[in-house]
Design an enzyme around this catalytic site. Sequence first.
Site, PDB file in Angstrom:
ATOM      1  N   GLY A  41       0.802  -1.217   0.000  1.00  0.00           N
ATOM      2  CA  GLY A  41       0.000   0.000   0.000  1.00  0.00           C
ATOM      3  C   GLY A  41       0.833   1.264   0.000  1.00  0.00           C
ATOM      4  O   GLY A  41       2.015   1.246  -0.333  1.00  0.00           O
ATOM      5  N   HIS A  44       2.511   4.635  -4.919  1.00  0.00           N
ATOM      6  CA  HIS A  44       3.106   5.757  -5.644  1.00  0.00           C
ATOM      7  C   HIS A  44       3.210   5.376  -7.120  1.00  0.00           C
ATOM      8  O   HIS A  44       2.770   4.293  -7.531  1.00  0.00           O
ATOM      9  CB  HIS A  44       4.473   6.116  -5.052  1.00  0.00           C
ATOM     10  CG  HIS A  44       5.418   4.970  -4.909  1.00  0.00           C
ATOM     11  ND1 HIS A  44       5.965   4.309  -5.989  1.00  0.00           N
ATOM     12  CD2 HIS A  44       5.911   4.343  -3.807  1.00  0.00           C
ATOM     13  CE1 HIS A  44       6.763   3.349  -5.576  1.00  0.00           C
ATOM     14  NE2 HIS A  44       6.744   3.328  -4.252  1.00  0.00           N
ATOM     15  N   GLN A  45       3.799   6.263  -7.908  1.00  0.00           N
ATOM     16  CA  GLN A  45       3.834   6.056  -9.358  1.00  0.00           C
ATOM     17  C   GLN A  45       4.577   4.784  -9.740  1.00  0.00           C
ATOM     18  O   GLN A  45       4.269   4.156 -10.760  1.00  0.00           O
ATOM     19  CB  GLN A  45       4.469   7.268 -10.042  1.00  0.00           C
ATOM     20  CG  GLN A  45       4.376   7.244 -11.568  1.00  0.00           C
ATOM     21  CD  GLN A  45       2.944   7.109 -12.067  1.00  0.00           C
ATOM     22  OE1 GLN A  45       2.049   7.810 -11.577  1.00  0.00           O
ATOM     23  NE2 GLN A  45       2.710   6.221 -13.014  1.00  0.00           N
ATOM     24  N   HIS A  47       4.482   1.900  -8.125  1.00  0.00           N
ATOM     25  CA  HIS A  47       3.491   0.815  -8.030  1.00  0.00           C
ATOM     26  C   HIS A  47       2.540   0.852  -9.235  1.00  0.00           C
ATOM     27  O   HIS A  47       2.222  -0.186  -9.823  1.00  0.00           O
ATOM     28  CB  HIS A  47       2.637   0.975  -6.764  1.00  0.00           C
ATOM     29  CG  HIS A  47       3.384   0.780  -5.476  1.00  0.00           C
ATOM     30  ND1 HIS A  47       3.490   1.771  -4.541  1.00  0.00           N
ATOM     31  CD2 HIS A  47       4.040  -0.290  -4.976  1.00  0.00           C
ATOM     32  CE1 HIS A  47       4.177   1.328  -3.506  1.00  0.00           C
ATOM     33  NE2 HIS A  47       4.533   0.085  -3.744  1.00  0.00           N
ATOM     34  N   GLN A  71       7.815  -9.535   8.030  1.00  0.00           N
ATOM     35  CA  GLN A  71       9.045  -9.075   7.373  1.00  0.00           C
ATOM     36  C   GLN A  71       9.609  -7.818   8.022  1.00  0.00           C
ATOM     37  O   GLN A  71      10.585  -7.253   7.546  1.00  0.00           O
ATOM     38  CB  GLN A  71       8.828  -8.849   5.877  1.00  0.00           C
ATOM     39  CG  GLN A  71       7.941  -7.683   5.499  1.00  0.00           C
ATOM     40  CD  GLN A  71       7.607  -7.696   4.022  1.00  0.00           C
ATOM     41  OE1 GLN A  71       6.888  -8.573   3.536  1.00  0.00           O
ATOM     42  NE2 GLN A  71       8.140  -6.733   3.281  1.00  0.00           N
ATOM     43  N   GLY A 159       9.426  -4.362  -8.547  1.00  0.00           N
ATOM     44  CA  GLY A 159      10.327  -3.288  -8.914  1.00  0.00           C
ATOM     45  C   GLY A 159      11.773  -3.631  -8.591  1.00  0.00           C
ATOM     46  O   GLY A 159      12.060  -4.332  -7.620  1.00  0.00           O
ATOM     47  N   GLU A 160      12.700  -3.097  -9.392  1.00  0.00           N
ATOM     48  CA  GLU A 160      14.120  -3.388  -9.198  1.00  0.00           C
ATOM     49  C   GLU A 160      14.748  -2.575  -8.066  1.00  0.00           C
ATOM     50  O   GLU A 160      15.901  -2.832  -7.718  1.00  0.00           O
ATOM     51  CB  GLU A 160      14.883  -3.145 -10.504  1.00  0.00           C
ATOM     52  CG  GLU A 160      14.575  -4.184 -11.567  1.00  0.00           C
ATOM     53  CD  GLU A 160      15.431  -4.036 -12.806  1.00  0.00           C
ATOM     54  OE1 GLU A 160      16.102  -2.991 -12.958  1.00  0.00           O
ATOM     55  OE2 GLU A 160      15.419  -4.962 -13.642  1.00  0.00           O
ATOM     56  N   ARG A 199       8.074   5.018   1.964  1.00  0.00           N
ATOM     57  CA  ARG A 199       8.737   5.668   3.097  1.00  0.00           C
ATOM     58  C   ARG A 199       9.035   7.144   2.828  1.00  0.00           C
ATOM     59  O   ARG A 199       9.229   7.919   3.770  1.00  0.00           O
ATOM     60  CB  ARG A 199      10.039   4.930   3.442  1.00  0.00           C
ATOM     61  CG  ARG A 199       9.831   3.509   3.929  1.00  0.00           C
ATOM     62  CD  ARG A 199      11.157   2.767   4.025  1.00  0.00           C
ATOM     63  NE  ARG A 199      10.957   1.342   4.271  1.00  0.00           N
ATOM     64  CZ  ARG A 199      10.959   0.781   5.466  1.00  0.00           C
ATOM     65  NH1 ARG A 199      11.166   1.519   6.528  1.00  0.00           N
ATOM     66  NH2 ARG A 199      10.762  -0.513   5.603  1.00  0.00           N
TER      67      ARG A 199
END
Length: 292
Positions: A41, A44-45, A47, A71, A159-160, A199
């Site tokens: 959640g 942002h762009q 995601h 985690q 994402g990388e 974050r």
Amino acid sequence: MFALNFNNTAMHIFYSKAALIAYLKTIKTANSTIGFVPTMGALHQGHLALMQRSLKENDDTVVSIFVNPTQFNNPEDLDKYPRTLEEDVKKMRGLSDKIILYAPSVEDIYEGNTVSQDFDFDGLENQMEGKFRPGHFNGVGTIVKRLFEIVTPTNAYFGEKDFQQLQIVKKLVEKNNLPVNIVGCPIFREDNQLAMSSRNERLSADERKEASIIYKVLTEAKEIFQNSTPEETIKFVEDSFKNNERFDLEYFVIADESTLLPIDHKINDKKYRAFIAVFVNSIRLIDTISLN
């Protein structure tokens, strides 16, 4: 199932795995494909870019929003992690009304036993994030495996920015013979090149602006690495943060891209990647860059 309606456009949202599984059975065909984007959640762009790719490449797209407690090795970090479901739904609805959202509770996922399974990722879990966040990748492996079993996706998108996690998920799929294709997607960056992260919302305006130093140092380190030793490159990065009171360098590592093992010398035809973790006050930011 629950349908939220924004501007007269309904979006399917499921809070229980049983309901989601039942629904997916009604839309699956022998030849159809399901794309899956697991998130925690605070979208942002970056995601949304993963979702756009899934929508383009699959018949159906499932997105999960779940802040996974197993985690987080720091309880305070878990408590402070942003939870913005209503805003997240608006962002997804703005992208497409065809996204299927799974937003489970901890109980729905863990059924009263909120503990991680132990995994062996052939040593990938012992480097970088694994060293500084004990148990983190057992938690990641546990939730990703459970989500794959629930959603049964054809393709899953990561994402990388979390490159170590991406390699670990690929290893998870390989070692457990899971029938899903893992797709790594480029890092999305803010205007100042700070890697997009949930974050970032916890940073002040000044902190967010000054955090551009992270990518600036990474790109300079990449240039230095071409004609210098790994040791000299590491010293440059450490010196870059040494006298900066706002930023605290937790680690900078140059590693083999496939094994994630730190290197002390370069070998031709090997792929190398730099990994960095920096604290801005109590907010931990990570980034990575290919060195080839």
